[in-house]
Scaffold this active site. Structure first.
Site, PDB file in Angstrom:
ATOM      1  CD  GLU A  68       7.709 -21.390   6.377  1.00  0.00           C
ATOM      2  OE1 GLU A  68       7.539 -20.872   7.600  1.00  0.00           O
ATOM      3  OE2 GLU A  68       6.567 -21.717   5.919  1.00  0.00           O
ATOM      4  CG  ASN A  99      -4.646   4.092   7.779  1.00  0.00           C
ATOM      5  OD1 ASN A  99      -4.163   3.450   8.827  1.00  0.00           O
ATOM      6  ND2 ASN A  99      -5.499   3.289   7.096  1.00  0.00           N
ATOM      7  CG  ASP A 150       3.724 -20.043   4.612  1.00  0.00           C
ATOM      8  OD1 ASP A 150       4.450 -19.576   5.430  1.00  0.00           O
ATOM      9  OD2 ASP A 150       2.567 -20.459   4.583  1.00  0.00           O
ATOM     10  CG  ASP A 203      -5.690   1.259  10.575  1.00  0.00           C
ATOM     11  OD1 ASP A 203      -4.720   1.172  10.990  1.00  0.00           O
ATOM     12  OD2 ASP A 203      -6.151   0.548   9.745  1.00  0.00           O
ATOM     13  CG  ASP A 216      -0.684   1.793   6.384  1.00  0.00           C
ATOM     14  OD1 ASP A 216       0.237   2.318   6.054  1.00  0.00           O
ATOM     15  OD2 ASP A 216      -1.552   2.101   7.340  1.00  0.00           O
TER      16      ASP A 216
END
Length: 546
Positions: free
Chosen positions: A273, A32, A209, A34, A38
């Site tokens: 992780e 897009n 994580d 920016d 995305d």
């Protein structure tokens, strides 16, 4: 052939031995204009990802976040940040990936949230609200100092004073990442509900994580000092043995609850992780038997100063094919570590080294993770201080190498603005040498790093011994590494020269051997600098005759 190998020979799980491609969403493709990658950008590039021959993708966080740690500070576990798109965009990505036979793994961050999460805003409002104990709060010592001596990974004390509660809250990372109290049943249930939200949307598993930070010592004991090894210590965190602010004995119980949930959804994949001083023990603990994580993601290679046979041999020896032993996952690169090709090879040797590195990765026992651009041989980018985004690098400049240098935009088209990443200036600068490594340049070259990566991944997928087999270290001396992978009646010998000088190496009993892959000119009779070769040995009865 071990009993474990016999069991896997019958019906190996889809994820066992899989190759997973990690996508850092901010840096993959901007749809897009920016300057930030995305979800629609990723979806539009999934055909390329599928063409690599990987089994799935791992998406780094796309949840709503103030982005102080670029998505690892979650402000809503059940949504998509507007910079990445919408939940509809996420659903479209899942649908397209599945249509291409790609599994989708997403991050889950259970150790902490953003300080802008609604849970924390309620928790910090007072000591009597329903979420008062959802985070780790503690009174000051008599002199007003923090409750313990624990230090943050990113530098400074792991405690911040909050005037509303007149208490300190714990944060093992940024002060804007308050630590969840995962000891609390209500917190565990909320996290499991968030996982269920994404399972219901069709994800195929989770990379969890910092799971070894998920619980703290309830007695609030101080960490002891770490012995001085002579290595440069850039953070207060490095001066302690992290005994009490991570690695709590109750973490496996929560892992078992998460695994029970994912098992209800069928063939899902969970990978932890696990980094830190006690990583190997924790990796094995967190993957023990069939009631915990399917795999653990180690840091053994991510920060290794050199890729040497002795390092590989030592790491692999820790994960034998024995009953009860967990299944490992390996990566040479990720979003937190410098690009391996820049760490491990001189500039003039990077192309050759990249090919032998990729061959070695595809020959390791366990799952393998490729980081976006690794298939191109992307190098680490030197980001000037005024363009740094990484909070750890900014806080510890110049002693901490910026993680930004491994997070730069994917180069899709050599002659396009921003190398085809998007129409606007990207959030991080592109690498000066990345145009020559762009996808469109390599697609046109049958000898490129990209072409070799596709070939090697196809070999791994088609070779049971490489995907599922046991691993034996045949030799690891000097720059020579020789592995044998065995599954059923298939035996594969893999030899690597991890140095730049040619070496004389001859395969024992060459009769009946079949070369199935070779990089950089390696043969049965010699290994040039950074040469590598994969050889299929005769069937057992033929080997006995030889």
């Amino acid at each position: 052939m071990t009993a474990l190998s016999q069991q896997r020979a019958k019906a190996p799980d889809w994820w066992r031995g899989a190759a997973i491609y990690q996508i850092y969403p901010r840096s993959f493709a901007d749809s897009n204009g920016d300057g930030i990658g995305d979800l629609p950008g990723i979806t539009g590039k999934l055909d390329y990802v599928a063409s690599l021959g990987v089994d799935g993708i791992w998406l780094s966080p796309v949840f709503p976040s103030p982005m102080k740690d670029f998505g690892y500070d979650v402000s809503d576990y059940c949504g998509v940040d507007p910079i990445f798109g919408t939940l509809d965009d996420f659903d479209a990505l899942i649908a397209r990936a599945h249509a291409l036979n790609l599994k989708v793994i997403i991050d889950q961050v259970y150790a902490h949230t953003s300080d802008q999460h609604a849970w924390f805003e309620e928790s910090r409002s007072g000591r009597e609200n329903p979420k008062a104990d959802w985070y780790v709060w503690a009174d000051a010592k008599a002199d007003g100092s923090p409750p313990t001596n624990w230090q943050s990974v990113f530098g400074g004390p792991a405690w911040t004073w909050d005037g509303r509660r007149r208490q300190y809250y714990l944060h093992n990372f940024l002060s804007s990442q308050p630590q969840l109290n995962v000891h609390a049943e209500a917190v565990q249930q909320a996290l499991l509900s968030a996982a269920q939200f994404w399972l219901d949307r069709g994800v195929d598993g989770f990379r969890v994580d910092a799971i070894n930070f998920a619980m703290h010592d309830l007695e609030m004991r101080d960490n002891p000092p770490a012995p001085d090894t002579g290595a440069i210590r850039t953070r207060p965190f490095d001066y302690q043995l992290k005994i009490y602010n991570q690695s709590h004995a109750d973490i496996p119980r929560f892992i078992e609850r998460l695994r029970a949930l994912t098992d209800r959804y069928g063939a899902k994949f969970t990978v932890a992780e696990v980094g830190g001083d006690d990583a190997e023990r924790e990796m094995k603990l967190f993957t023990q038997d069939d009631s915990r994580f399917n795999s653990a993601y180690g840091f053994d290679f991510l920060y290794a100063p050199a890729l040497k046979p002795q390092v590989v041999a030592e790491v692999m020896a820790g994960w034998p094919d024995t009953p009860g032993m967990g299944w490992p996952s390996w990566a040479f690169e990720n979003h937190d570590a410098p690009r391996a090709i820049s760490r491990w090879a001189a500039p003039e040797e990077r192309q050759a080294f990249g090919m032998v590195k990729m061959l070695l990765l595809t020959c390791l026992r366990g799952n393998i993770f490729l980081y976006y651009g690794e298939e191109l041989g992307l190098t680490q980018v030197d980001i000037p201080f005024d363009k740094l985004q990484d909070p750890e690098a900014i806080a510890n400049w110049p002693l901490t190498l910026s993680r930004d240098g491994a997070r730069t935009p994917m180069p899709w088209a050599a002659d396009a603005p921003s190398l085809g990443f998007g129409a606007a200036e990207p959030w991080l600068p592109v690498g000066d040498d990345h145009a020559a490594l762009a996808v469109d340049r390599q697609e046109a070259d049958g000898a490129s790093m990209l072409a070799v990566t596709r070939r090697l991944l196809a070999l791994r997928k088609a070779t049971p011994a490489l995907r599922w087999g046991s691993l034996e270290i045949v030799e690891a001396t000097g720059d020579l590494l020789v592995l044998r992978r065995v599954h059923g009646e298939q035996a594969i010998l893999c030899a690597f020269n991890l140095g730049s000088a040619a070496m004389q190496w001859t395969a024992m009993h060459p009769e009946g051997l079949r070369v199935v892959e070779s990089v950089n000119g390696a043969t049965l009779n010699g290994l040039p600098g950074y040469g590598g070769i994969v050889i299929e040995e005769p069937r057992p009865e033929a080997r006995a005759e030889i």
